[in-house]
Scaffold this motif. Structure first.
Motif, PDB file in Angstrom:
ATOM      1  N   ASN A  69       7.649   4.047   5.736  1.00 15.48           N
ATOM      2  CA  ASN A  69       7.547   2.977   4.689  1.00 15.48           C
ATOM      3  C   ASN A  69       6.398   2.384   4.296  1.00 15.48           C
ATOM      4  O   ASN A  69       6.287   1.990   2.917  1.00 15.48           O
ATOM      5  CB  ASN A  69       8.547   1.781   5.390  1.00 15.48           C
ATOM      6  CG  ASN A  69       9.787   2.347   5.562  1.00 15.48           C
ATOM      7  OD1 ASN A  69      10.028   2.404   6.959  1.00 15.48           O
ATOM      8  ND2 ASN A  69      10.909   2.780   4.709  1.00 15.48           N
ATOM      9  N   VAL A  70       5.502   2.329   5.044  1.00 13.89           N
ATOM     10  CA  VAL A  70       4.289   1.661   4.626  1.00 13.89           C
ATOM     11  C   VAL A  70       2.894   2.592   5.254  1.00 13.89           C
ATOM     12  O   VAL A  70       2.970   2.886   6.559  1.00 13.89           O
ATOM     13  CB  VAL A  70       4.294   0.119   5.301  1.00 13.89           C
ATOM     14  CG1 VAL A  70       2.561  -0.478   4.963  1.00 13.89           C
ATOM     15  CG2 VAL A  70       5.153  -0.859   4.547  1.00 13.89           C
ATOM     16  N   GLU A 100      -1.728   1.751   0.786  1.00 15.54           N
ATOM     17  CA  GLU A 100      -2.847   0.865   0.267  1.00 15.54           C
ATOM     18  C   GLU A 100      -3.975   1.645   0.951  1.00 15.54           C
ATOM     19  O   GLU A 100      -4.055   2.024   2.116  1.00 15.54           O
ATOM     20  CB  GLU A 100      -2.804  -0.511   0.170  1.00 15.54           C
ATOM     21  CG  GLU A 100      -2.775  -0.986   1.701  1.00 15.54           C
ATOM     22  CD  GLU A 100      -2.828  -2.700   1.834  1.00 15.54           C
ATOM     23  OE1 GLU A 100      -2.178  -3.325   1.073  1.00 15.54           O
ATOM     24  OE2 GLU A 100      -3.593  -3.096   2.729  1.00 15.54           O
ATOM     25  N   MET A 110      -0.849   2.301  -5.653  1.00  9.50           N
ATOM     26  CA  MET A 110       0.403   2.161  -6.254  1.00  9.50           C
ATOM     27  C   MET A 110       0.330   2.821  -7.631  1.00  9.50           C
ATOM     28  O   MET A 110       1.291   2.398  -8.236  1.00  9.50           O
ATOM     29  CB  MET A 110       0.943   1.138  -5.857  1.00  9.50           C
ATOM     30  CG  MET A 110       1.377   0.848  -4.246  1.00  9.50           C
ATOM     31  SD  MET A 110       2.247   2.178  -3.485  1.00  9.50           S
ATOM     32  CE  MET A 110       4.028   1.707  -4.096  1.00  9.50           C
ATOM     33  N   THR A 115       7.602   4.676  -0.722  1.00  8.18           N
ATOM     34  CA  THR A 115       6.544   4.443   0.425  1.00  8.18           C
ATOM     35  C   THR A 115       5.421   3.609  -0.208  1.00  8.18           C
ATOM     36  O   THR A 115       4.904   4.023  -1.296  1.00  8.18           O
ATOM     37  CB  THR A 115       5.897   5.708   0.720  1.00  8.18           C
ATOM     38  OG1 THR A 115       6.791   6.542   1.148  1.00  8.18           O
ATOM     39  CG2 THR A 115       4.762   5.621   1.958  1.00  8.18           C
ATOM     40  N   TYR A 116       5.229   2.485   0.486  1.00  9.31           N
ATOM     41  CA  TYR A 116       4.012   1.544   0.040  1.00  9.31           C
ATOM     42  C   TYR A 116       2.768   1.990   0.602  1.00  9.31           C
ATOM     43  O   TYR A 116       2.811   2.417   1.745  1.00  9.31           O
ATOM     44  CB  TYR A 116       4.274  -0.019   0.442  1.00  9.31           C
ATOM     45  CG  TYR A 116       3.023  -0.580   0.178  1.00  9.31           C
ATOM     46  CD1 TYR A 116       2.848  -1.240  -1.269  1.00  9.31           C
ATOM     47  CD2 TYR A 116       2.341  -1.007   1.151  1.00  9.31           C
ATOM     48  CE1 TYR A 116       1.614  -1.838  -1.486  1.00  9.31           C
ATOM     49  CE2 TYR A 116       1.059  -1.738   0.877  1.00  9.31           C
ATOM     50  CZ  TYR A 116       0.671  -2.203  -0.309  1.00  9.31           C
ATOM     51  OH  TYR A 116      -0.374  -2.719  -0.762  1.00  9.31           O
ATOM     52  N   ASN A 131       7.860   6.653  -4.557  1.00 12.31           N
ATOM     53  CA  ASN A 131       7.368   5.330  -4.627  1.00 12.31           C
ATOM     54  C   ASN A 131       8.222   4.429  -3.804  1.00 12.31           C
ATOM     55  O   ASN A 131       8.049   3.274  -3.784  1.00 12.31           O
ATOM     56  CB  ASN A 131       7.963   4.783  -6.228  1.00 12.31           C
ATOM     57  CG  ASN A 131       9.260   5.295  -6.526  1.00 12.31           C
ATOM     58  OD1 ASN A 131       9.765   5.604  -5.936  1.00 12.31           O
ATOM     59  ND2 ASN A 131       9.371   4.717  -8.039  1.00 12.31           N
TER      60      ASN A 131
END
Lengths: 604, 190
Positions: A22-23, A50, A483, A47-48, A45
């Motif tokens: 998920n992250v 950074e 993102m 999946t977050y 989208n």
């Protein structure tokens, strides 16, 4: 299922996506970078993801996500793990709810790193289970099992691969996107007895962790990632080989298709599958441990022999049978195995090859860092100076002829190292060079430290608007997120002024005269002050025009070549010449030429 | 089918794409393939190598010394640097255009092209020298040296893949606007 030709790091990313991650948070660093980039390319989208400011931030973002029950992945290189060590060491005591996998890329050699540290050793220290894949295919499978284990045991889990697996390619079978798991987070459930670390919780959980790892050691002995490949019949001394990771492939290659020595392959070096190792050792008199980085398996086998009273000779790094450092190769492993069984390999005929040029990596043609270093060098001619460098492309400023990096330690250290030198040598003009991404990663704390503690030094921010060395990832100064959002960038100049610096100037380093004057003026100011040399990475901008040499005007003095060390400049028939396949038209050589023989560039 | 290929050159020369085209071509034939690339700091003008291993029974993505049946060298000095990986009777396809590093004019070992080419001619049984400048002039681009070398390697008969395999790989791996130039590069011969 379908077959894809994948890089190890791509396979790891696809494995995480297939596990419903998920992250995903990380900081770029060779050889780990492609994992998060592939998540960005292939993930949905849901999946977050950074690129965090640094690995500590990434680990904490992932921890928070895992507290809610989400599945989270952290990606970093081995030295990045040091930055994330503080949250990780405590997180192991607190535990997680959703699966949390920490993908760490180790770099034997080291090829692109500061250290040859071994995350298998770090795993023992942190008490965190670790998977060590030996191929691209195994890496893909291990990610999903790492998530399962993490969730079942409520612990972070390492997936640790080395360069040759991370950057190796294989055609492997992978799940179609429709077959990917989806993972729903339950949400954060308030429970201060679980999520708030205090000594009482730590001592209780420490005991549980030790018992769990003992149990996992037994369970993992049955895992397919740990196995004994049987050998042929042996007369006299019975020998075996213990190995891991890419070395398993080298051993297989060296022993040939029908492997005559038994091989213990360890895929979970911690908790170590001791029961399996004992079975392996009972049949043998001598074992050669073929490992890269630390002698992790070798120590575990020695320990097992001591514990169980086995009389098996364990050979490897600790006995001088294997090199203590550096990367193994197919050839070095073949030679070590031959020596182990008492064979000698035919020597390759030695013939004297012609002298070859050395080819270390260099700053690219048109790189703005070259112009920045050169401006400082010219401005400070004849002065007592120290140039503290940092981690990034600009570490390459150490090479001749620029020779502008006197120290380099770790991310962000340049500023505080310069401060330390200043406090002992106040008469030295101290400079700290830091890239834009490194500034955000860990430079800001150093500037505050130096400013508040009354140092006198000049911070030179080399702002090329990207994280160039690792392949141009965005950072908080770029205004782009992973993102895909366009956001308000963080202004380096505002950060520096916010700290309290009175003198902060932004200059284009390709305006050579102005750059030199600015360095002279700013460095003479008291206290901590900064110059931001701002010009985009040469690899991101197509040249508008290229420079060329008027060979009638060129006097062949070689100043452009000797002063700048630009890979596009070379001597031909006693004149300076420019390689059109490399020239970026940056105009720096035009400004350096004493007779104005170079023209045509267009950067300013 | 079993081919062990090493590509070498200087960071930025396009070795990775050539390696990818070979792998893609092998995959289209349904043959197992493993590969390894130099990624990282060396890509900034340092020495780079790619290993491509095509066929059954391969464990390691890296070829051992004396194991490669083909060395594709994008630069003469780099060919000499990797020559120990070529097996007896192996083929070396080399671009004749030197890239002189900055170190050779700032006090490091100098670059002696004649000695380097002479050594290759003397040591390699099957040496194919590609005139990179002529190729760039005729094709109108120096960026497709990788595919020019691939074409020469295929025509040398050193490996089991043929030109159609590479043509197909080009159409899979590259955007359509680059097909024409790369197909011309593949067929270019001096």
């Amino acid at each position: 299922m379908h077959i894809e030709f994948l890089m190890g790091n791509e396979a790891i990313a696809l494995g995480a996506l297939a596990a419903g991650v998920n992250v995903v948070a990380g900081y770029p660093g060779t050889p780990s970078t492609e994992v998060l980039e592939t998540v960005a390319k292939r993930g949905s989208n849901r999946t977050y993801m950074e690129w965090s400011c640094n690995e500590k931030a990434a680990m904490e973002v992932a921890a928070g996500a895992a507290y809610t029950g989400a599945r989270a992945l952290v990606t970093c290189k081995q030295v990045g793990l040091n930055v994330a060590a503080d949250p990780l060491m405590s997180l192991e005591y607190v535990g997680v709810k959703g699966g949390l996998v920490v993908m760490v890329a180790d770099d034997p050699g080291p090829i692109s790193s500061q250290t040859e540290q071994d995350t298998r050793t770090f795993a023992q220290f942190a008490k965190v289970p670790v998977f060590d894949p030996s191929s691209v295919e195994e890496a893909y499978a291990m990610v999903r099992d790492a998530f399962e284990l993490s969730e079942r045991e409520a612990t972070p889990v390492f997936l640790r691969a080395t360069t040759r697996v991370d950057h190796g390619y294989e055609a492997i079978e992978v799940l179609d996107e429709a077959e990917w798991q989806t993972h729903q987070a339950e949400g954060f459930v308030r429970d201060s007895s679980r999520w708030v670390i205090f000594p009482r919780l730590s001592v209780a959980n420490h005991a549980k962790i030790e018992r769990r790892n003992e149990r996992l050691s037994r369970e993992l002995a049955a895992s397919a990632y740990n196995r004994v490949v049987a050998g042929g019949e042996q007369r006299g001394v019975r020998r075996g080989v213990a190995t891991h990771g890419i070395n398993y492939a080298y051993v297989r290659e060296a022993l040939g298709g029908d492997c005559e020595l038994p091989v213990l392959k360890v895929g979970t070096p911690f908790p170590f599958p001791e029961d399996l190792a004992i079975e392996f050792l009972r049949e043998l008199d001598e074992v050669l441990c073929v490992e890269e980085l630390d002698p992790v398996i070798e120590r575990a086998l020695l320990q097992a022999c001591g514990k169980h009273g086995l009389s098996v000779r364990i050979r490897g790094k600790l006995t001088g049978d294997m090199p203590p450092s550096g990367e193994n190769t197919v050839d070095s492993v073949r030679a070590a195995l031959a020596a182990f069984v008492g064979e000698s390999l035919p020597k390759a005929p030695e013939t004297a090859s012609p002298q070859l040029p050395v080819r270390p990596p260099v700053l690219c043609a048109g790189c703005p860092h070259r112009a920045s270093f050169y401006a400082v060098k010219r401005a400070m001619r004849g002065k007592k100076t120290v140039y503290c460098g940092d981690i990034g492309c600009y570490t390459l400023g150490n090479a001749q002829p620029l020779d502008m990096v006197d120290t380099c330690l770790c991310m962000g250290a340049g500023i505080t190292v310069a401060q330390g030198i200043f406090h002992v040598e106040p008469d030295t003009t101290c400079f700290a060079f830091v890239g834009d991404s490194t500034f955000f990663a860990s430079g800001i704390t150093g500037v505050i430290n130096a400013y508040y503690n009354q140092a006198d030094l000049t911070v030179i921010v080399l702002d090329n608007s990207t994280t160039a060395m690792t392949g141009h990832q965005p950072h908080p100064g770029t205004g782009r997120t992973m993102m895909g959002e366009s956001v308000q960038p963080v202004s380096i100049e505002s950060v520096l002024r916010g700290i309290g610096l009175n003198v902060v100037e932004t200059v284009n380093p390709f305006d050579h005269k102005l750059a030199v004057k600015t360095v002279q003026r700013v460095s003479a100011e008291p206290g901590v002050k900064a110059i931001i040399f701002k010009s985009p990475c040469a690899m991101l901008e197509r040249p508008k025009a290229q420079s060329s040499v008027d060979s009638n005007a060129c006097i062949g003095c070689g100043r452009c070549i000797r002063e700048l060390g630009c890979p596009a400049l070379f001597f031909g028939d006693g004149k300076a010449r420019i390689d059109a396949s490399q020239c970026n038209g940056c105009t720096l050589c035009e400004q350096v030429c004493p007779v104005g023989a170079i023209s045509g560039g267009e950067k300013l | 089918m079993r081919d062990d290929i090493i590509l070498c050159g200087v960071g930025g020369q396009g070795t990775v794409l050539a390696s990818r085209l070979l792998s893609t071509a092998a995959m289209r034939r349904g043959v197992p393939v493993k590969a390894a690339e130099t990624i990282g700091m060396a890509q900034r003008g340092g020495s780079v190598t790619s290993h491509v291993r095509i066929g059954e029974g391969v464990s390691s993505p890296l070829v051992g010394r004396g194991g490669a049946n083909l060395l594709m060298a994008f630069e003469p000095a780099e060919a000499v640097r990797q020559l120990a990986y070529v097996r007896q009777g192996g083929t070396v396809v080399v671009s004749n255009r030197p890239i002189v590093p900055v170190s050779a004019v700032t006090g490091g070992p100098t670059y002696d092209l004649d000695a380097i080419m002479g050594y290759l001619e003397q040591r390699v049984d099957n040496l194919v020298v590609v005139d990179a400048d002529a190729a760039a002039a005729e094709l109108g681009s120096s960026r497709v040296l990788n595919v020019v070398l691939l074409g020469a390697a295929i025509r040398s008969g050193a490996i089991s893949l043929d030109a159609d395999d590479i043509r197909e790989a080009i159409s899979i791996r590259l955007p359509e606007r680059f097909w024409e130039l790369n197909l011309r590069a593949l067929d270019w011969a001096h």
